[in-house]
Design a protein around this motif. Structure first.
Motif, PDB file in Angstrom:
ATOM      1  N   LEU A 124       3.039   4.196   9.756  1.00  0.00           N
ATOM      2  CA  LEU A 124       2.970   4.871   8.429  1.00  0.00           C
ATOM      3  C   LEU A 124       1.589   5.028   8.043  1.00  0.00           C
ATOM      4  O   LEU A 124       0.778   4.437   8.486  1.00  0.00           O
ATOM      5  CB  LEU A 124       3.693   4.013   7.461  1.00  0.00           C
ATOM      6  CG  LEU A 124       5.277   3.649   7.545  1.00  0.00           C
ATOM      7  CD1 LEU A 124       5.830   2.795   6.502  1.00  0.00           C
ATOM      8  CD2 LEU A 124       5.977   5.015   7.589  1.00  0.00           C
ATOM      9  N   TRP A 127      -1.804   5.475   3.065  1.00  0.00           N
ATOM     10  CA  TRP A 127      -1.493   5.745   1.281  1.00  0.00           C
ATOM     11  C   TRP A 127      -0.111   5.020   1.276  1.00  0.00           C
ATOM     12  O   TRP A 127       0.202   4.638   0.421  1.00  0.00           O
ATOM     13  CB  TRP A 127      -1.655   7.181   0.976  1.00  0.00           C
ATOM     14  CG  TRP A 127      -0.849   8.046   1.583  1.00  0.00           C
ATOM     15  CD1 TRP A 127      -1.073   9.070   2.726  1.00  0.00           C
ATOM     16  CD2 TRP A 127       0.308   8.590   1.092  1.00  0.00           C
ATOM     17  NE1 TRP A 127       0.162   9.735   2.731  1.00  0.00           N
ATOM     18  CE2 TRP A 127       0.853   9.690   1.745  1.00  0.00           C
ATOM     19  CE3 TRP A 127       0.978   8.204  -0.340  1.00  0.00           C
ATOM     20  CZ2 TRP A 127       2.171  10.231   1.366  1.00  0.00           C
ATOM     21  CZ3 TRP A 127       2.059   8.721  -0.590  1.00  0.00           C
ATOM     22  CH2 TRP A 127       2.757   9.777   0.221  1.00  0.00           C
ATOM     23  N   ILE A 128       0.921   5.461   2.296  1.00  0.00           N
ATOM     24  CA  ILE A 128       2.185   5.027   2.100  1.00  0.00           C
ATOM     25  C   ILE A 128       2.402   3.452   2.112  1.00  0.00           C
ATOM     26  O   ILE A 128       3.055   2.980   1.270  1.00  0.00           O
ATOM     27  CB  ILE A 128       3.145   5.807   2.924  1.00  0.00           C
ATOM     28  CG1 ILE A 128       3.232   7.272   2.785  1.00  0.00           C
ATOM     29  CG2 ILE A 128       4.559   5.050   3.070  1.00  0.00           C
ATOM     30  CD1 ILE A 128       3.860   8.148   3.794  1.00  0.00           C
ATOM     31  N   VAL A 131       1.150   2.397  -1.256  1.00  0.00           N
ATOM     32  CA  VAL A 131       2.206   2.341  -2.228  1.00  0.00           C
ATOM     33  C   VAL A 131       3.144   1.458  -1.907  1.00  0.00           C
ATOM     34  O   VAL A 131       3.784   0.741  -2.931  1.00  0.00           O
ATOM     35  CB  VAL A 131       2.705   3.805  -2.161  1.00  0.00           C
ATOM     36  CG1 VAL A 131       3.719   3.751  -3.191  1.00  0.00           C
ATOM     37  CG2 VAL A 131       1.438   4.773  -2.683  1.00  0.00           C
ATOM     38  N   LEU A 132       3.784   1.188  -0.653  1.00  0.00           N
ATOM     39  CA  LEU A 132       4.621   0.338  -0.444  1.00  0.00           C
ATOM     40  C   LEU A 132       4.231  -0.992  -0.951  1.00  0.00           C
ATOM     41  O   LEU A 132       5.245  -1.828  -1.438  1.00  0.00           O
ATOM     42  CB  LEU A 132       5.250   0.475   0.927  1.00  0.00           C
ATOM     43  CG  LEU A 132       6.397  -0.290   1.393  1.00  0.00           C
ATOM     44  CD1 LEU A 132       7.736  -0.033   0.656  1.00  0.00           C
ATOM     45  CD2 LEU A 132       6.791  -0.014   2.929  1.00  0.00           C
TER      46      LEU A 132
END
Length: 234
Positions: A124, A127-128, A131-132
């Motif tokens: 991933l 940035w994902i 956020v996660l």
């Protein structure tokens, strides 16, 4: 950190420092629980108790980015956690301690599970992941106030009203902290090299911390029986 001669020394040293702090915290807990010597209210110790666990999980996430055998390492760590559950459960069944001593989902259960899950997140974008990770931390805050839970949901942080444990690190929020640590690892170590290459990492205090960091799993598994024996004999 796949090769022993290419380890990032400051991460090993930092892990070693944290595992020694954990040993000291557990010593203070044992003295309080088994001997009635109350050291737990010390403000320095309280600070360590409040922040050392999260810091250790973040560091583990950071190191996961640099390692390659996440599943194998995860199985080893989770196996260590299950062994601790068996030992503490045996202590309770034998009448050596009350139910509070049983570790159902402690730091080793958490880290082993996070390592096993890491391949699902590895590809991933950063940035994902960030956020996660933040979302899971927020869900953990919610889980602490949730009005429902069961023994089957203990790993997630949704506990029944009568739940108690001396060491509890649920996936919510700590999987989130693990993923945020992975983000930090990508940002700080894109070249997988030490940030302090000119530091005298061979000095004996640093070597001692590095040794503790490399052998942190064994130290964690063995320190409590040793502390328990010392407290009982003291």
């Amino acid at each position: 950190m796949a090769k022993s001669d290419n380890r990032i020394w400051e991460l090993d040293a930092l892990r070693g420092l944290m595992i020694l702090i954990m040993v000291f915290i557990h010593l203070c807990f044992d003295l309080d629980y088994f001997r009635g010597i109350d050291l737990v209210k010390n403000p320095v110790l309280q600070f360590c108790m409040d922040h050392c666990g999260v810091s250790f999980v973040i560091l583990s996430g950071l190191c996961a980015v640099l390692g390659r055998r996440s599943v194998r390492r995860g199985l080893q760590v989770l196996g260590g956690g299950l062994l601790i559950t068996a030992v503490t459960g045996g202590m309770y069944l034998l009448g050596m301690a009350d139910l509070f001593i049983v570790i159902w989902f402690g730091v080793l259960h958490l880290l082993g599970t996070c390592m096993l899950l890491w391949p699902l997140f590895r590809r991933l974008p950063t940035w994902i992941l960030a956020v996660l990770g933040a979302a899971l931390v927020a869900l953990g805050v919610w889980a602490e106030t949730a009005a429902f839970g069961s023994w089957w949901l203990i790993p997630l942080g949704l506990t029944p009203p009568d739940f108690c444990s001396s060491d509890y690190f649920p996936l919510l929020p700590y999987l989130g902290w693990f993923l945020l640590g992975a983000c930090l690892g990508r940002l700080l170590y894109p070249r997988r090299r030490s940030l302090l290459p000119d530091f005298p990492a061979g000095a004996w205090p640093v070597r001692a911390l590095r040794w503790c960091g490399v052998h942190s799993l064994w130290i964690y598994l063995l320190h409590q029986p040793v502390l328990y024996a010392l407290v009982q004999l003291g």
